[in-house]
Motif scaffolding. Structure first.
Motif, PDB file in Angstrom:
ATOM      1  N   THR A  33      -6.444   0.345  -2.566  1.00 23.06           N
ATOM      2  CA  THR A  33      -5.057   0.204  -2.998  1.00 23.06           C
ATOM      3  C   THR A  33      -4.872   0.803  -4.383  1.00 23.06           C
ATOM      4  OG1 THR A  33      -3.295  -1.408  -3.437  1.00 23.06           O
ATOM      5  CG2 THR A  33      -5.535  -2.093  -3.921  1.00 23.06           C
ATOM      6  N   ASP A  49       1.916  -2.461  -5.911  1.00 20.16           N
ATOM      7  CA  ASP A  49       0.779  -1.955  -5.137  1.00 20.16           C
ATOM      8  C   ASP A  49       1.248  -0.864  -4.192  1.00 20.16           C
ATOM      9  OD1 ASP A  49      -1.714  -4.103  -5.355  1.00 20.16           O
ATOM     10  OD2 ASP A  49       0.250  -5.022  -5.657  1.00 20.16           O
ATOM     11  N   VAL A  51      -0.403   1.041  -0.891  1.00 22.02           N
ATOM     12  CA  VAL A  51      -1.536   1.036   0.043  1.00 22.02           C
ATOM     13  C   VAL A  51      -1.258   2.088   1.116  1.00 22.02           C
ATOM     14  CG1 VAL A  51      -3.014  -0.361   1.516  1.00 22.02           C
ATOM     15  CG2 VAL A  51      -1.820  -1.428  -0.412  1.00 22.02           C
ATOM     16  N   THR A  99       4.809   5.796   0.192  1.00 25.11           N
ATOM     17  CA  THR A  99       3.994   4.657  -0.228  1.00 25.11           C
ATOM     18  C   THR A  99       3.839   4.606  -1.742  1.00 25.11           C
ATOM     19  OG1 THR A  99       2.810   4.696   1.883  1.00 25.11           O
ATOM     20  CG2 THR A  99       1.782   3.496   0.082  1.00 25.11           C
ATOM     21  N   GLY A 103       5.182   1.474  -4.060  1.00 23.94           N
ATOM     22  CA  GLY A 103       4.407   0.749  -5.051  1.00 23.94           C
ATOM     23  C   GLY A 103       5.130   0.630  -6.372  1.00 23.94           C
ATOM     24  N   MET A 267       5.367  -0.833   2.644  1.00 20.25           N
ATOM     25  CA  MET A 267       4.559   0.336   2.292  1.00 20.25           C
ATOM     26  C   MET A 267       5.049   1.629   2.950  1.00 20.25           C
ATOM     27  SD  MET A 267       2.275  -0.357   0.049  1.00 20.25           S
ATOM     28  CE  MET A 267       3.318  -1.584  -0.734  1.00 20.25           C
ATOM     29  N   CYS A 292       2.548  -5.079   7.663  1.00 22.26           N
ATOM     30  CA  CYS A 292       1.853  -4.690   6.447  1.00 22.26           C
ATOM     31  C   CYS A 292       0.741  -3.698   6.762  1.00 22.26           C
ATOM     32  CB  CYS A 292       1.267  -5.915   5.745  1.00 22.26           C
ATOM     33  SG  CYS A 292       0.071  -6.835   6.745  1.00 22.26           S
ATOM     34  N   GLU A 295      -3.144  -4.906   2.809  1.00 18.84           N
ATOM     35  CA  GLU A 295      -2.617  -5.175   1.473  1.00 18.84           C
ATOM     36  C   GLU A 295      -3.180  -6.462   0.885  1.00 18.84           C
ATOM     37  OE1 GLU A 295       1.725  -4.893   1.485  1.00 18.84           O
ATOM     38  OE2 GLU A 295       1.582  -3.683   3.313  1.00 18.84           O
ATOM     39  N   SER A 296      -3.209  -6.504  -0.437  1.00 29.63           N
ATOM     40  CA  SER A 296      -3.730  -7.656  -1.170  1.00 29.63           C
ATOM     41  C   SER A 296      -2.742  -8.810  -1.153  1.00 29.63           C
ATOM     42  CB  SER A 296      -3.999  -7.247  -2.619  1.00 29.63           C
ATOM     43  OG  SER A 296      -2.758  -6.995  -3.274  1.00 29.63           O
ATOM     44  N   SER A 299       0.474  -7.934  -3.028  1.00 28.58           N
ATOM     45  CA  SER A 299       1.406  -7.119  -2.262  1.00 28.58           C
ATOM     46  C   SER A 299       2.056  -7.922  -1.134  1.00 28.58           C
ATOM     47  CB  SER A 299       0.667  -5.905  -1.699  1.00 28.58           C
ATOM     48  OG  SER A 299       1.552  -5.001  -1.082  1.00 28.58           O
ATOM     49  N   HIS A 321      -4.005 -10.133   3.767  1.00 27.77           N
ATOM     50  CA  HIS A 321      -4.730 -10.823   2.698  1.00 27.77           C
ATOM     51  C   HIS A 321      -5.796 -11.757   3.268  1.00 27.77           C
ATOM     52  CE1 HIS A 321      -1.669 -13.626   3.994  1.00 27.77           C
ATOM     53  NE2 HIS A 321      -2.205 -14.602   3.285  1.00 27.77           N
TER      54      HIS A 321
END
Length: 344
Positions: A33, A49, A51, A99, A103, A267, A292, A295-296, A299, A321
């Protein structure tokens, strides 16, 4: 309150287990990311973020990083209180990098909310307290065991990746169903089927007793006629994912096809684009999923605020996540099994 600076770096986050889709030559072991930091002229920092997934938008972490770095000096001085002019400027700067743009946009939204003394859930409507996500099972031999583990954690909806060998895909799907017979199943082919294969696969899965809720992106993202063929003939709703990156893509889809739903992702479209796509889909009587990339928590937290704030989405696929091994405490969302809620 104006943007003072914008910086970015690439971060690699290990996956808890290998992850394989129809588009992967090798199993993915980590997610990469681009972590963005927007600093306002009062010194406060606001994260975003990016990704990227190359087969979706054509971007890589390296290209997204370059785009963010190139945009940074041009965005300096923009007033984040005026969200529309700021996002208009960003769109003009990076028209071909959705993307990277998403972010930066995420960081701008967070700064905008902070300056107004609000949170994103409130800004986006405060419609729902929480949502319930599915969990994704990739193309791996131990998918049935992963499904059992998910069910033990409270998950009832399972997104099953397919698109390798249809016969092997069906056998794996049936094995997953046997492992969690009370589950609900969503199948994602990531563009791997022909239109005829897609219809045949769904019919065979239903005939085998698998309770399918939907089929996602069965054919190539450029094959609108193929998407329409599948949507006209499948006994479950067909959703577009990679075929819809922007509001204009969504408008074309609802005009030219019978596709029943759209998987919206921040994203792919940014938060503003996601809101516009949702409005188009709703006006056309289509279903909506909010999904998604890998992603973390940070995000996913923004997407959860979008899902709960708008209350617009029929299906939620915000589980990445849970697939990652991230250090430190979770400071970005409330996540208890399948139940997700924004921090506010």
């Amino acid at each position: 309150m104006r943007i003072h600076s914008l910086s970015a770096r690439i971060e690699e986050i290990p996956l808890r287990a290998p992850f394989v889709t129809a588009r992967d030559a090798l199993a993915r072991q980590s997610a990469r990311t681009v972590v963005i930091s927007l600093v306002l002229d009062d010194g406060t920092q606001h994260p975003g973020d990016a990704v990227p997934v190359a087969y979706v938008t054509g971007e890589t972490p390296e290209s997204a990083l370059r785009d963010v770095q190139a945009a940074a000096p041009v965005l300096s001085g923009l007033d984040v209180r005026r969200i529309r002019p700021a996002l208009d400027r960003l769109d003009a700067l990076l028209p071909a990098s959705p993307t990277a743009r998403a972010g930066i946009e995420s960081a701008i939204w967070r700064a905008h909310a902070a300056v107004l003394g609000a949170d994103l859930w409130t800004l986006w409507g405060g419609a729902r307290e929480s949502v319930e996500t599915d969990i994704t099972l990739s193309i791996v031999d131990d998918a049935p065991e992963r499904a059992r583990e998910g069910a033990a954690r409270g998950f009832q909806a399972f997104k099953v990746k397919v698109g390798g060998d249809p016969e092997a895909d069906l056998a794996r799907l049936c094995a997953i169903h046997a492992a969690v017979p009370g589950g609900r199943f969503r199948v994602d082919a990531n563009q791997a089927f022909t239109p005829q294969e897609a219809v045949r696969f769904v019919n065979e899965a239903l005939a085998s007793g698998v309770p399918l809720e939907l089929l996602e992106q069965p054919v190539s993202k450029s094959d609108m006629a193929g998407l329409d063929y599948a949507a006209q003939r499948c006994p479950v709703p067909v959703f577009a994912d990679e075929a819809v990156l922007s509001p204009s893509d969504a408008l074309r889809l609802v005009r030219e096809t019978a596709v029943q739903g759209i998987n919206v992702k921040v994203m792919k479209s940014g938060a503003r684009g996601a809101l516009e796509i949702a409005a188009i889909a709703r006006a056309a009587g289509r279903l909506l999923m909010l999904g998604c990339m890998l992603e973390s928590r940070r995000s996913i937290g923004l997407s959860v605020a979008l899902a709960c704030g708008t209350g617009a989405f029929d299906f939620i696929d915000l589980d990445s996540h849970l697939l990652l091994t991230e250090p430190g405490p979770n400071e970005w969302l409330i996540s208890h099994g399948p139940v997700l809620a924004p921090l506010r």
